[in-house]
Design an enzyme around this catalytic site. Sequence first.
Site, PDB file in Angstrom:
ATOM      1  N   GLY A  12      46.177 -26.474  13.919  1.00 33.15           N
ATOM      2  CA  GLY A  12      45.870 -25.515  13.393  1.00 33.15           C
ATOM      3  C   GLY A  12      45.067 -24.200  14.351  1.00 33.15           C
ATOM      4  O   GLY A  12      44.174 -23.325  14.102  1.00 33.15           O
ATOM      5  N   SER A  13      45.986 -24.404  15.841  1.00 37.11           N
ATOM      6  CA  SER A  13      45.384 -23.210  16.740  1.00 37.11           C
ATOM      7  C   SER A  13      45.542 -21.756  16.276  1.00 37.11           C
ATOM      8  O   SER A  13      44.930 -21.012  16.476  1.00 37.11           O
ATOM      9  CB  SER A  13      45.735 -23.690  18.127  1.00 37.11           C
ATOM     10  OG  SER A  13      47.421 -23.458  18.023  1.00 37.11           O
ATOM     11  N   ASN A  14      46.888 -21.648  15.789  1.00 40.49           N
ATOM     12  CA  ASN A  14      46.823 -20.413  15.041  1.00 40.49           C
ATOM     13  C   ASN A  14      45.907 -19.913  13.986  1.00 40.49           C
ATOM     14  O   ASN A  14      45.688 -18.753  13.738  1.00 40.49           O
ATOM     15  CB  ASN A  14      48.246 -20.335  14.545  1.00 40.49           C
ATOM     16  CG  ASN A  14      49.441 -19.864  15.514  1.00 40.49           C
ATOM     17  OD1 ASN A  14      49.162 -18.614  16.247  1.00 40.49           O
ATOM     18  ND2 ASN A  14      50.223 -20.376  15.966  1.00 40.49           N
ATOM     19  N   ASN A 104      54.909 -15.911   9.048  1.00 37.17           N
ATOM     20  CA  ASN A 104      54.826 -17.014   9.565  1.00 37.17           C
ATOM     21  C   ASN A 104      55.118 -16.437  11.092  1.00 37.17           C
ATOM     22  O   ASN A 104      55.628 -15.478  11.436  1.00 37.17           O
ATOM     23  CB  ASN A 104      56.239 -17.608   9.352  1.00 37.17           C
ATOM     24  CG  ASN A 104      56.536 -19.180  10.144  1.00 37.17           C
ATOM     25  OD1 ASN A 104      55.334 -20.097  10.108  1.00 37.17           O
ATOM     26  ND2 ASN A 104      57.467 -19.145  10.571  1.00 37.17           N
ATOM     27  N   HIS A 106      56.638 -18.158  14.726  1.00 35.70           N
ATOM     28  CA  HIS A 106      57.674 -19.147  15.201  1.00 35.70           C
ATOM     29  C   HIS A 106      57.912 -19.016  16.740  1.00 35.70           C
ATOM     30  O   HIS A 106      57.786 -17.789  17.175  1.00 35.70           O
ATOM     31  CB  HIS A 106      59.138 -18.508  14.764  1.00 35.70           C
ATOM     32  CG  HIS A 106      60.276 -19.503  15.033  1.00 35.70           C
ATOM     33  ND1 HIS A 106      60.509 -20.554  14.718  1.00 35.70           N
ATOM     34  CD2 HIS A 106      61.013 -19.266  15.979  1.00 35.70           C
ATOM     35  CE1 HIS A 106      61.508 -21.214  15.309  1.00 35.70           C
ATOM     36  NE2 HIS A 106      61.871 -20.512  16.083  1.00 35.70           N
ATOM     37  N   GLY A 140      65.484 -18.220   3.605  1.00 35.34           N
ATOM     38  CA  GLY A 140      66.408 -18.886   4.750  1.00 35.34           C
ATOM     39  C   GLY A 140      65.176 -19.570   5.654  1.00 35.34           C
ATOM     40  O   GLY A 140      63.922 -19.771   5.535  1.00 35.34           O
ATOM     41  N   GLU A 171      51.342 -16.373  20.612  1.00 34.16           N
ATOM     42  CA  GLU A 171      51.391 -16.364  19.153  1.00 34.16           C
ATOM     43  C   GLU A 171      49.958 -16.236  18.617  1.00 34.16           C
ATOM     44  O   GLU A 171      49.633 -15.338  17.771  1.00 34.16           O
ATOM     45  CB  GLU A 171      51.658 -18.077  18.748  1.00 34.16           C
ATOM     46  CG  GLU A 171      52.784 -18.398  18.969  1.00 34.16           C
ATOM     47  CD  GLU A 171      53.258 -19.727  18.572  1.00 34.16           C
ATOM     48  OE1 GLU A 171      52.630 -20.335  17.556  1.00 34.16           O
ATOM     49  OE2 GLU A 171      53.876 -20.773  19.326  1.00 34.16           O
TER      50      GLU A 171
END
Length: 214
Positions: A12-14, A104, A106, A140, A171
Amino acid sequence: MMRVGVLVSGSGSNLQALINAAADPWFPADIVKVVSNVPGAFALDRSVLAGVATEIVDHRGRPRAEFEADLLRALGDVDLVCLAGFMRVLTGTFLGAFPGRVLNIHPGLLPLFPGLHAPRQALAAGVTQAGATLHLVDAGVDTGPILAQGTVAVLQGDTEATLAARILTVEHRLYPMGLRWMAEGRVVIEAGRAIVELKPGESRWVGGGGLAVR
């Protein structure tokens, strides 16, 4: 104030980057619910420390439709969903409940290196630049409209772990920025591409060309 739910599977760092940003009283979004598909994920501890409601919806041994129905129930009346290391592919049924409102992050410069182990893919390809991509989620795998990208150099002697760690710092900057854009209503989708209004009435950014954050 936009109500945000976050789906997590790991450390959970983001999630922490989003929680930290939302602690600013001027930030236009509030993290109101964190849901993990993995019991014991450290992201849940981060949520509890921040005073954010948590729930576990275990995916194991369950039909996908039932799992996603419980995810939707757990998220409740949130306005937008952020995926923060959530290691499950969501179907169109779930995404249809939040059209254009699932974000999201990535660890690769999409459309290059989608899917798992993007830093490993970048090293195997011998590229000199890697990075992170913030995008809206579609049906997708890492194919949705891009909001922003940030780059890091691939250094001689890099391993998957060292490269992934540098990408992670990017991020952590991209995600709060993109969530702010969404909460302020700056993002529209035109012809499958994300258009971000950077300054009201003055400038717009077409995602997919990427917005470099260094």
